[in-house]
Design a protein around this motif. Structure first.
Motif, PDB file in Angstrom:
ATOM      1  N   ALA A 122      22.983 -16.704  20.560  1.00  0.00           N
ATOM      2  CA  ALA A 122      24.212 -17.246  20.629  1.00  0.00           C
ATOM      3  C   ALA A 122      24.803 -17.348  22.042  1.00  0.00           C
ATOM      4  N   GLU A 123      24.522 -16.130  22.996  1.00  0.00           N
ATOM      5  CA  GLU A 123      24.757 -16.040  24.464  1.00  0.00           C
ATOM      6  C   GLU A 123      23.533 -15.440  25.210  1.00  0.00           C
ATOM      7  N   VAL A 124      23.090 -16.453  25.775  1.00  0.00           N
ATOM      8  CA  VAL A 124      21.682 -16.218  26.693  1.00  0.00           C
ATOM      9  C   VAL A 124      22.197 -15.812  28.068  1.00  0.00           C
ATOM     10  N   THR A 125      22.047 -14.902  28.497  1.00  0.00           N
ATOM     11  CA  THR A 125      22.419 -14.191  29.965  1.00  0.00           C
ATOM     12  C   THR A 125      21.241 -14.363  30.863  1.00  0.00           C
ATOM     13  N   GLU A 126      21.534 -14.264  32.182  1.00  0.00           N
ATOM     14  CA  GLU A 126      20.670 -14.487  33.308  1.00  0.00           C
ATOM     15  C   GLU A 126      19.633 -13.267  32.917  1.00  0.00           C
ATOM     16  N   ASP A 127      19.999 -12.221  32.398  1.00  0.00           N
ATOM     17  CA  ASP A 127      18.831 -10.969  32.120  1.00  0.00           C
ATOM     18  C   ASP A 127      17.995 -11.285  31.127  1.00  0.00           C
ATOM     19  N   MET A 128      18.326 -12.050  30.138  1.00  0.00           N
ATOM     20  CA  MET A 128      17.446 -12.285  28.925  1.00  0.00           C
ATOM     21  C   MET A 128      16.717 -13.537  29.489  1.00  0.00           C
ATOM     22  N   VAL A 129      17.211 -14.533  30.190  1.00  0.00           N
ATOM     23  CA  VAL A 129      16.345 -15.419  31.014  1.00  0.00           C
ATOM     24  C   VAL A 129      15.180 -14.856  31.864  1.00  0.00           C
ATOM     25  N   THR A 130      15.563 -13.797  32.515  1.00  0.00           N
ATOM     26  CA  THR A 130      14.479 -13.095  33.485  1.00  0.00           C
ATOM     27  C   THR A 130      13.486 -12.368  32.550  1.00  0.00           C
ATOM     28  N   ALA A 131      14.035 -11.601  31.570  1.00  0.00           N
ATOM     29  CA  ALA A 131      13.033 -10.940  30.788  1.00  0.00           C
ATOM     30  C   ALA A 131      12.032 -12.047  30.179  1.00  0.00           C
ATOM     31  N   LEU A 132      12.467 -13.142  29.625  1.00  0.00           N
ATOM     32  CA  LEU A 132      11.246 -14.092  29.120  1.00  0.00           C
ATOM     33  C   LEU A 132      10.605 -14.668  30.019  1.00  0.00           C
ATOM     34  N   ALA A 133      11.032 -14.839  31.265  1.00  0.00           N
ATOM     35  CA  ALA A 133      10.263 -15.755  32.528  1.00  0.00           C
ATOM     36  C   ALA A 133       9.077 -14.555  32.752  1.00  0.00           C
ATOM     37  N   ARG A 168      22.774 -21.621  32.636  1.00  0.00           N
ATOM     38  CA  ARG A 168      21.759 -22.769  32.397  1.00  0.00           C
ATOM     39  C   ARG A 168      21.252 -23.234  33.620  1.00  0.00           C
ATOM     40  N   LEU A 169      22.021 -23.401  34.796  1.00  0.00           N
ATOM     41  CA  LEU A 169      21.739 -23.945  36.035  1.00  0.00           C
ATOM     42  C   LEU A 169      20.537 -23.151  36.587  1.00  0.00           C
ATOM     43  N   ASN A 170      20.709 -21.744  36.535  1.00  0.00           N
ATOM     44  CA  ASN A 170      19.747 -20.817  37.081  1.00  0.00           C
ATOM     45  C   ASN A 170      18.500 -20.737  36.545  1.00  0.00           C
ATOM     46  N   THR A 171      18.320 -21.070  35.164  1.00  0.00           N
ATOM     47  CA  THR A 171      17.176 -20.961  34.126  1.00  0.00           C
ATOM     48  C   THR A 171      16.024 -21.598  34.857  1.00  0.00           C
ATOM     49  N   ASP A 172      16.147 -22.772  35.403  1.00  0.00           N
ATOM     50  CA  ASP A 172      14.754 -23.407  35.987  1.00  0.00           C
ATOM     51  C   ASP A 172      14.531 -22.787  37.189  1.00  0.00           C
ATOM     52  N   ARG A 173      15.487 -22.216  37.956  1.00  0.00           N
ATOM     53  CA  ARG A 173      15.258 -21.316  39.123  1.00  0.00           C
ATOM     54  C   ARG A 173      14.378 -20.121  38.732  1.00  0.00           C
ATOM     55  N   VAL A 174      14.728 -19.189  37.801  1.00  0.00           N
ATOM     56  CA  VAL A 174      14.211 -18.259  37.428  1.00  0.00           C
ATOM     57  C   VAL A 174      12.693 -18.503  37.136  1.00  0.00           C
ATOM     58  N   PHE A 175      12.548 -19.627  36.310  1.00  0.00           N
ATOM     59  CA  PHE A 175      11.094 -19.796  35.638  1.00  0.00           C
ATOM     60  C   PHE A 175      10.409 -20.203  36.835  1.00  0.00           C
ATOM     61  N   ALA A 176      10.983 -21.172  37.650  1.00  0.00           N
ATOM     62  CA  ALA A 176      10.049 -21.493  38.856  1.00  0.00           C
ATOM     63  C   ALA A 176       9.590 -20.273  39.592  1.00  0.00           C
ATOM     64  N   ARG A 177      10.430 -19.389  39.750  1.00  0.00           N
ATOM     65  CA  ARG A 177      10.061 -18.211  40.655  1.00  0.00           C
ATOM     66  C   ARG A 177       9.270 -17.351  40.005  1.00  0.00           C
ATOM     67  N   LEU A 178       9.315 -16.889  38.559  1.00  0.00           N
ATOM     68  CA  LEU A 178       8.530 -15.908  37.891  1.00  0.00           C
ATOM     69  C   LEU A 178       7.452 -16.659  37.087  1.00  0.00           C
ATOM     70  N   SER A 179       7.737 -17.662  36.675  1.00  0.00           N
ATOM     71  CA  SER A 179       6.701 -18.438  35.917  1.00  0.00           C
ATOM     72  C   SER A 179       6.632 -19.729  36.012  1.00  0.00           C
ATOM     73  N   PRO A 180       6.129 -20.212  36.919  1.00  0.00           N
ATOM     74  CA  PRO A 180       6.053 -21.677  37.428  1.00  0.00           C
ATOM     75  C   PRO A 180       5.229 -22.426  36.547  1.00  0.00           C
ATOM     76  N   GLY A 181       4.219 -21.883  35.783  1.00  0.00           N
ATOM     77  CA  GLY A 181       3.770 -22.767  34.787  1.00  0.00           C
ATOM     78  C   GLY A 181       4.310 -23.047  33.262  1.00  0.00           C
ATOM     79  N   THR A 182       5.352 -22.582  33.207  1.00  0.00           N
ATOM     80  CA  THR A 182       6.062 -22.568  32.045  1.00  0.00           C
ATOM     81  C   THR A 182       6.833 -23.942  31.758  1.00  0.00           C
ATOM     82  N   ASP A 183       6.669 -24.524  30.661  1.00  0.00           N
ATOM     83  CA  ASP A 183       7.493 -25.673  30.300  1.00  0.00           C
ATOM     84  C   ASP A 183       8.647 -25.359  29.665  1.00  0.00           C
ATOM     85  N   VAL A 184       9.889 -25.322  30.186  1.00  0.00           N
ATOM     86  CA  VAL A 184      11.055 -24.903  30.026  1.00  0.00           C
ATOM     87  C   VAL A 184      12.053 -26.378  29.285  1.00  0.00           C
TER      88      VAL A 184
END
Length: 632
Positions: free
Chosen positions: A582-593, A613-629
């Motif tokens: 229900a509430e996705v935080t940036e820490d949760m996004v980082t942990a998933l990436a 939401r806007l930072n999610t793409d940036r987090v995955f681009a940095r930690l897991s660039p191969g992930t399809d988000v």
């Protein structure tokens, strides 16, 4: 970050990609009716590629045609706006089973299975309506209206009366769409089996020739339904048919099942096969073969005089000592296996292997004949085109009645079990599909086949919830699976190789769990914005959303799913993580990436803020660039 599409690609879109593989220059970009740019086939360019092999217009050709065929093909190719939703309450061992039961329109179900099961089904068996003139067809295939309008107008039940001018056409349109979708689901070595009676078998045969190719016809089995002899007709009909077509006949493996009517004393059960190779006739002109010294004999010692009065002619006296020829002997005859005989001689008269991998050897008998011997393979098969003594509908009705189930004309479980064992691999894990499931005979047959040979075959059954008694036929099918599974599992002859999966994951064809939030500019009021903030329908839960994502991503719907905290689902076999918190935080996004999944899906309205939401793409681009988000 992309948005998961609401509807999957239709068969037409996949066909365009297939044509692109063969004729890339014939696929061009064009503008679709909705204004989007899409790929399409330039028919003029395709005709140029095919030259004189292209046929259109009034030019005569041999094919099966009927009113509504083009509309049926278009309906089969069109995508569906439905999805599959889970029902844990109707399931058995939802999280552990690999079997699926789908409740709903089988045309929608076949379309929804196209991504996850494309080219993976080993056997499809169906027992469709036989078009007797009074059959009620439960399908929403009226081509000029929506499924919803058809249901409103007919209540789902459509009687195809013999007095209707579209008697054959209506039935052909119904089955044509489903066969087209069936073919794409089959493995290259897969098989389609269809039960049918005399009314439509000729049309069905021609239709299958078109869909599967006449060269892939396997057999038209005749099933003797010996218990059905009480009709008041001039000639008692006691048989039906089972049509068999392969996806690719060249890849179809030889069956390794012996017809159950073959007695235990048959030579099929002998450890070795022996036959005289003396064979004279126009196809086997006589020739001379020299058997060398040391060639094996079927007797220890003795001799045979030279002769030319009967075949094989013996041109040199035969002398045998210690079971071997003492000197070379020329024999003259027609031969059925001369090449193998000469290979055996060149191999020093020691056993060789024939084209089917069987150990083969030869000897000379006391009568002067040359015999071949083959070590019988352990996977010996002997399948007859007439299916008999495999049960009757009356016997199976009584069996169901013992479980408190009333159902008319169920197919015998012994019959379907035999066909399953003929056309799937013993001990294997083939996927078996039946989308006219009825009383779930196919599920019962799969359980019995696994119990017999240690296989771990799994099934997908589809059944429309047509009213039956106090429930529906889908309820009847699920009840039977719950009853028959434990009974088969308790068998004293259970093969140890079977893992004993008697469960099923119940799904239903349902509306997409996403709300329609598309609006035209200038039509939105301030008061409407709150309602547009979420894309998920209020009557849908996170598992509905998960299975919608699995369908759209082409994931096997029987695959294991692990649920974690915060409504996060992990699908290991698909390398996919779905986070519907229900509430996705940036820490949760980082942990998933940090897990570096292949694919991750979020709920559009689940982000705590626009910034997250806007930072999610940036987090995955940095930690897991191969992930399809993506988001839903």
């Amino acid at each position: 970050m992309r948005t998961v599409p609401t509807t999957p690609h239709g068969e037409a879109a996949r066909n365009v990609e297939r044509i692109r593989e063969l004729f890339p220059g014939c696929v061009v970009e064009t503008t679709a009716p909705d204004g989007t740019v899409t790929a399409a086939v330039d028919l003029d360019l395709l005709r140029r590629e095919l030259g004189e092999r292209a046929v259109d217009g009034p030019r005569e050709r041999y094919h099966l045609d009927w009113p509504g065929k083009s509309a049926a093909a278009a309906a089969a190719n069109a995508p569906t706006a439905r999805t599959l939703s889970p029902s844990r309450a109707d399931s058995v061992d939802f999280d552990g089973t690999r079997n699926l039961f789908i409740e709903g329109d089988n045309l929608d179900a076949l379309k929804l299975l196209q991504e996850g099961c494309l080219g993976r089904v080993g056997l499809i068996y169906i027992d469709p309506p036989y078009n007797t003139g009074s059959d009620r067809f439960v399908y929403a295939d009226r081509f000029a209206e929506t499924s919803e309008r058809f249901r409103e107008r007919t209540g789902d039940l459509f009687t195809n009366s013999a007095t209707d001018g579209r008697f054959h056409s209506t039935w052909l349109s119904m089955i044509y769409q489903r066969l087209r979708l069936s073919r794409t689901l089959l493995r290259p070595d897969g098989v389609m089996l269809i039960s049918i009676n005399d009314v439509e078998q000729a049309n069905l045969r021609r239709l299958c020739d078109e869909v599967f190719g006449a060269a892939n016809f396997v057999c038209q089995f005749v099933w003797l339904n010996d218990g059905n002899v009480d009709q008041q007709s001039a000639i008692k009909g006691v048989h039906e048919y089972v049509l068999a077509y392969a996806r690719d006949l060249a890849r179809l493996p030889r069956p390794v099942v012996i017809d159950p009517n073959i007695g235990d004393g048959s030579k099929l059960y002998n450890e070795r096969i022996e036959n005289s190779i003396t064979k004279n006739g126009p196809a086997n002109p006589p020739s001379t073969v020299e058997l060398p010294a040391g060639f094996p004999a079927a007797f220890d010692a003795g001799g045979i005089d030279a002769r030319t009065d009967r075949f094989p002619h013996i041109l040199d006296p035969v002398v045998v000592r210690d079971g071997r020829l003492v000197a070379p002997v020329r024999v003259h005859s027609g031969w059925s296996s001369r090449n193998l005989l000469e290979l055996f001689i060149r191999n020093g008269c020691t056993p060789i292997t024939d084209a089917r991998g069987r150990e083969t050897w030869f000897d000379l008998t006391a009568s002067g004949a040359v015999y071949s011997y083959k070590r019988r393979a352990g996977d010996q098969g002997h399948v007859l085109s007439v299916l008999r003594n495999l049960g009757t509908t009356k016997q199976n009705s009584r069996m169901l009645a013992g479980w408190g189930i009333e159902f008319s004309y169920p197919k015998p479980v012994h019959l379907i079990e035999y066909l399953v064992r003929v056309f799937t691999r013993p001990g294997g894990d083939d996927l078996v599909l039946d989308y006219f499931a009825g009383s779930a005979t196919t599920a019962h047959a799969v359980f019995r086949a696994n119990e017999a040979d240690g296989g771990n075959r799994r099934f997908i059954l589809v059944q429309y919830p047509e009213p039956a008694g106090t429930g529906t036929i889908a309820d009847v099918a699920r009840t039977r699976i719950r009853k028959c599974g434990p009974e088969v599992l308790a068998s004293r002859t259970r093969h140890p190789g079977w893992r004993g999966d008697i469960g099923f994951r119940s799904l239903r064809v349902a509306p997409v769990p996403l709300a329609d939030v598309t609006v035209r500019p200038g039509t939105v009021r301030q008061a409407d914005l709150a309602a547009l903030a979420t894309t998920v329908r209020p009557d849908s839960d996170v598992e509905d959303l998960l299975f919608h994502v699995l369908v759209r991503h082409g994931v096997d719907l029987s695959t294991a799913v692990h649920r974690e905290a915060d409504d996060t689902f992990v699908v290991p076999d698909a390398d996919l993580v779905a986070c519907f918190a229900a509430e996705v935080t940036e820490d949760m996004v980082t942990a998933l990436a940090a897990r570096r999944p292949g694919r991750v899906v979020f709920r559009e309205a689940g982000f705590r803020s626009d910034t997250v939401r806007l930072n999610t793409d940036r987090v995955f681009a940095r930690l897991s660039p191969g992930t399809d988000v993506s988001v839903v």
